[in-house]
Every structure is written in C-alpha cells, then in structure tokens.
Design a protein around this motif. Structure first.
Motif, mmCIF file in Angstrom:
data_model
loop_
_atom_site.group_PDB
_atom_site.id
_atom_site.type_symbol
_atom_site.label_atom_id
_atom_site.label_comp_id
_atom_site.label_asym_id
_atom_site.label_seq_id
_atom_site.Cartn_x
_atom_site.Cartn_y
_atom_site.Cartn_z
ATOM 1 N N TYR A 69 9.239 -6.784 6.574
ATOM 2 C CA TYR A 69 8.083 -6.218 7.262
ATOM 3 C C TYR A 69 7.872 -6.778 8.669
ATOM 4 O O TYR A 69 6.961 -6.345 9.364
ATOM 5 C CB TYR A 69 6.825 -6.411 6.411
ATOM 6 C CG TYR A 69 6.724 -5.366 5.316
ATOM 7 C CD1 TYR A 69 6.062 -4.159 5.536
ATOM 8 C CD2 TYR A 69 7.319 -5.565 4.077
ATOM 9 C CE1 TYR A 69 5.978 -3.193 4.553
ATOM 10 C CE2 TYR A 69 7.249 -4.598 3.082
ATOM 11 C CZ TYR A 69 6.583 -3.413 3.325
ATOM 12 O OH TYR A 69 6.515 -2.448 2.341
ATOM 13 N N GLY A 70 8.704 -7.730 9.081
ATOM 14 C CA GLY A 70 8.614 -8.214 10.454
ATOM 15 C C GLY A 70 7.617 -9.316 10.682
ATOM 16 O O GLY A 70 7.247 -9.604 11.831
ATOM 17 N N ASP A 296 10.478 3.267 5.125
ATOM 18 C CA ASP A 296 9.578 4.320 5.598
ATOM 19 C C ASP A 296 8.496 3.631 6.408
ATOM 20 O O ASP A 296 7.530 3.113 5.860
ATOM 21 C CB ASP A 296 8.982 5.066 4.401
ATOM 22 C CG ASP A 296 8.139 6.276 4.807
ATOM 23 O OD1 ASP A 296 7.802 6.395 6.001
ATOM 24 O OD2 ASP A 296 7.837 7.098 3.929
ATOM 25 N N GLY A 297 8.701 3.569 7.716
ATOM 26 C CA GLY A 297 7.762 2.868 8.580
ATOM 27 C C GLY A 297 8.431 1.760 9.361
ATOM 28 O O GLY A 297 9.394 1.154 8.907
ATOM 29 N N VAL A 298 7.911 1.492 10.553
ATOM 30 C CA VAL A 298 8.495 0.499 11.452
ATOM 31 C C VAL A 298 8.114 -0.916 11.034
ATOM 32 O O VAL A 298 7.325 -1.119 10.102
ATOM 33 C CB VAL A 298 8.017 0.747 12.908
ATOM 34 C CG1 VAL A 298 8.469 2.100 13.401
ATOM 35 C CG2 VAL A 298 6.494 0.605 13.005
ATOM 36 N N SER A 299 8.658 -1.901 11.749
ATOM 37 C CA SER A 299 8.304 -3.301 11.513
ATOM 38 C C SER A 299 6.896 -3.579 12.018
ATOM 39 O O SER A 299 6.409 -2.955 12.978
ATOM 40 C CB SER A 299 9.296 -4.230 12.227
ATOM 41 O OG SER A 299 10.542 -4.197 11.585
ATOM 42 N N LEU A 300 6.247 -4.544 11.400
ATOM 43 C CA LEU A 300 4.883 -4.923 11.743
ATOM 44 C C LEU A 300 4.887 -6.234 12.523
ATOM 45 O O LEU A 300 5.933 -6.687 12.978
ATOM 46 C CB LEU A 300 4.076 -5.061 10.451
ATOM 47 C CG LEU A 300 4.134 -3.850 9.514
ATOM 48 C CD1 LEU A 300 3.612 -4.218 8.133
ATOM 49 C CD2 LEU A 300 3.340 -2.696 10.081
ATOM 50 N N LEU A 301 3.733 -6.848 12.640
ATOM 51 C CA LEU A 301 3.633 -8.166 13.265
ATOM 52 C C LEU A 301 2.411 -8.887 12.734
ATOM 53 O O LEU A 301 1.502 -8.274 12.179
ATOM 54 C CB LEU A 301 3.579 -8.065 14.791
ATOM 55 C CG LEU A 301 2.340 -7.442 15.432
ATOM 56 C CD1 LEU A 301 2.192 -7.954 16.866
ATOM 57 C CD2 LEU A 301 2.428 -5.921 15.462
ATOM 58 N N ASP A 302 2.405 -10.196 12.895
ATOM 59 C CA ASP A 302 1.281 -11.017 12.446
ATOM 60 C C ASP A 302 0.077 -10.866 13.363
ATOM 61 O O ASP A 302 0.193 -10.444 14.519
ATOM 62 C CB ASP A 302 1.691 -12.496 12.426
ATOM 63 C CG ASP A 302 2.573 -12.841 11.243
ATOM 64 O OD1 ASP A 302 2.113 -12.676 10.109
ATOM 65 O OD2 ASP A 302 3.719 -13.269 11.457
#
Length: 349
Positions: A69-70, A296-302
C-alpha cells in the motif's frame, strides 16, 4: 529468543489473500477522486490480491501490507477479529479472553519493544529492508507471545486485581450527566477482575494495548478460513473468515483480509492469466515470498488523513488551480515515498 516458524518449501503451499481498504464515510467527491485519479474501479476501495506462503505469520504479513500500500511502517498497527467473532470466542468475559491469551490474543503487557522486536531499520533503502521482513524462512524473536510467558503475564494481571471497583459504563455516565448534571462516575460494586465482563473491565480501567490484538506469531492461513469453508466450533483454528488489519490509529486505515480458495474469480473476470498465476506460484514456492497478482488502486502514503484524506489529496494534486499548492503537495508526498510511477504487479513485493 528466536524460534524458527517455517522450514523448507515442502512444508508450505501458496495461499490467495484478498485485501480491501475501505472507508464507509467517503463523500461523493472523494469517491469520484479515487475513481478518477486513484485508479479504483469502484471509487470505494483500494484492493490487492496476493499469493503468500502458507506458513507466513501475521507479523510478516504486516510488512508485506506496508509495501503493497506504499506506507513507511511509521505507525502502530494491530490485527483484529470482527467484533462478533471476538465476542463469541471470549463470551464477552474477562475469563474467556484470559483463557485465550497466548493462544490467540496478545498478553496485556505486550510492549512496543516486544511487538517491534525486529524493527531494526537504520538507513538505506526502506523497500529493501521491508522485503527482508516478508521473505521466509520466518522466525519469531519476541518474548511475550510464547504461550507460557503470555499466560504468566495475564495471571499477574488477575493477581494484581483480585478485587476491583467496577465502574458504570461510560455511555451510562454521559447519559446520566446530561440528565442530572452529576459529573462523577459511579462505582457499581467490587468484584475480582476475573469475574467481570469485558465491558465492565474496560469501563473500570484501561489496558493500554487493549484485549483484542491477535498474536503476530500466528500463521495467517491457520487463523483464516476461506469464504466457503465451514468453521468447526469444536476446534479453535481457523477462527474467522475475515481478518482486520488496522494501521495508524490516528488515520485509522482499516483493511479487511479474506482467504480465497483459488484464483478462479480473477481468472474468470480476465484480471489475471493462467500464466501469471503459474509464475506467481513458482515465486512463492521457490523464493518463499509473497507476490501481488492483482491491484485495484494506486499506492498511498502516510499521514494523509486516511482514505478520505488521500482522496482529497488526489483532488488537490490533480485539480487544484493553485500550481504552487500542487507542487508543494507533490514534493511533500514524494518525501514520504509516494510515487506516481506505475509498477508491474509481480514487482510490487
């Protein structure tokens, strides 16, 4: 103390997990941003499908989820059961919970130092460091999750609170305070801690780590039953058809994890090919590591405010009229490891 959990490839198989990150309170605008820029097919979730070695513990799955999830492994996390499963297993009582400490649940004294026994990143590539954590063979190097030590720990808690002032539930106190203005929480009775319900214990004093967190040394495939599997009440494992991963208690990222019997649905929908599944299985079995087979969906961030905050972030990055704001947001996100670069599924982990 470092105990080997897994061995050679003849001792494990490949298991398909589906991970779904959702937020039921997304606005229409936020769903639109996730669909338009977050590459979410529904605008409601960010999902991953992975194959893992069947001997992978929850502890190591945590590191894989971070990479999937990044995120940067910079906040607290926990694995939980759905509330109805938790209540059924414990009977809603302190005694029911205490009996499962060391077998299913973490002991009350489990500290961050023990949970993060291998959190030894100092410098270099964070991604390379994470990869070492989710590649087998797997070990448990903490102390308190060993059954005998965990049971000793929970017994010490019971011995310390042989009698306790049982307080009224907080919601009852708030309702009463609103009605008559009484600002003092009532003591209902005195009783041994072991005789209380979990609600009574939680109303009376706080166990810092709570009582719901699962032991991270447990193997994922032993905790989880697949969706078509009948749970046998005569044996403890598997205990649930859904597993909850909760990361960063401020942003409150919540992922529902399920185990699939096979990859049939992905194949039927054309989201993956037989060749991709075969290649992924080879990697799992020969390299003892998980593989992402679909996203399904891009990477996230904190530190972006959960899924709703991430959707707002996407809206600002791609649709704000303020160029300076867009550039500042991109620079900030990249400093936290976020990237707009596309990565092939099998290279994510």
């Amino acid at each position: 103390m470092k105990n080997k959990i897994s061995g050679n490839k003849d001792e494990f198989t490949s298991v398909h997990l589906h991970l779904e990150l959702k937020d039921e309170f997304l606005t229409e605008y936020q769903r639109r941003m996730l669909k338009r820029y977050g590459e979410s097919s529904t605008g409601e979730a960010i999902c991953r499908d992975i194959l893992i070695p069947s001997d992978m513990p929850l502890h190591n799955l945590h590191y894989a989820i971070q990479k999937l999830y990044g995120w940067q492994n910079s906040h607290l996390r926990r694995f939980l059961l759905p509330e109805e499963v938790y209540q059924k297993l414990t009977g809603g009582t302190v005694k029911g919970w205490a009996n499962l400490v060391g077998t299913l649940f973490q002991p009350p004294s489990e500290s961050e130092e023990d949970i993060f026994w291998d959190d030894d990143y100092e410098k270099g590539s964070a991604n390379a460091w994470l990869k070492k954590k989710y590649v087998g063979p797997y070990f448990y190097g903490g102390e308190l999750e060993h059954p005998k030590i965990a049971q000793k720990d929970v017994q010490q808690l019971m011995d310390e609170f042989k009698m306790i002032d049982v307080k009224e539930p907080f919601q009852d106190f708030m309702a009463r305070a609103e009605q008559d203005g009484d600002r003092e929480i009532k003591t209902l009775r005195q009783a041994p801690l072991i005789e209380l319900t979990l609600e009574e214990m939680n109303s009376s004093f706080i166990i810092e780590g709570g009582t719901e967190s699962l032991l991270e040394r447990l193997e994922v495939s032993k905790v989880l039953a697949d969706k078509d599997e009948e749970l046998d009440e005569k044996r403890l494992f598997p205990v649930t058809k859904e597993l909850i991963y909760n990361y960063d208690f401020g942003d409150n990222w919540t992922i529902i994890i399920t185990k699939e019997r096979d990859c049939g649905d992905l194949l039927k929908s054309g989201l993956v090919s037989h060749e991709e599944i075969d290649d992924a299985n080879e990697i799992v079995l020969n390299e003892h590591r998980p593989v992402c087979i679909h996203k399904d969906g891009v990477s996230l961030l904190d530190d972006v405010g959960g899924l709703s905050g991430f959707a707002d972030f996407l809206g600002s990055v791609y649709e704000s009229d303020d160029k300076e704001e867009r550039n500042e947001l991109r620079a900030w996100a990249k400093s936290l490891g976020w990237s707009e670069k596309k990565t092939a599924n099998k290279r994510i982990l």
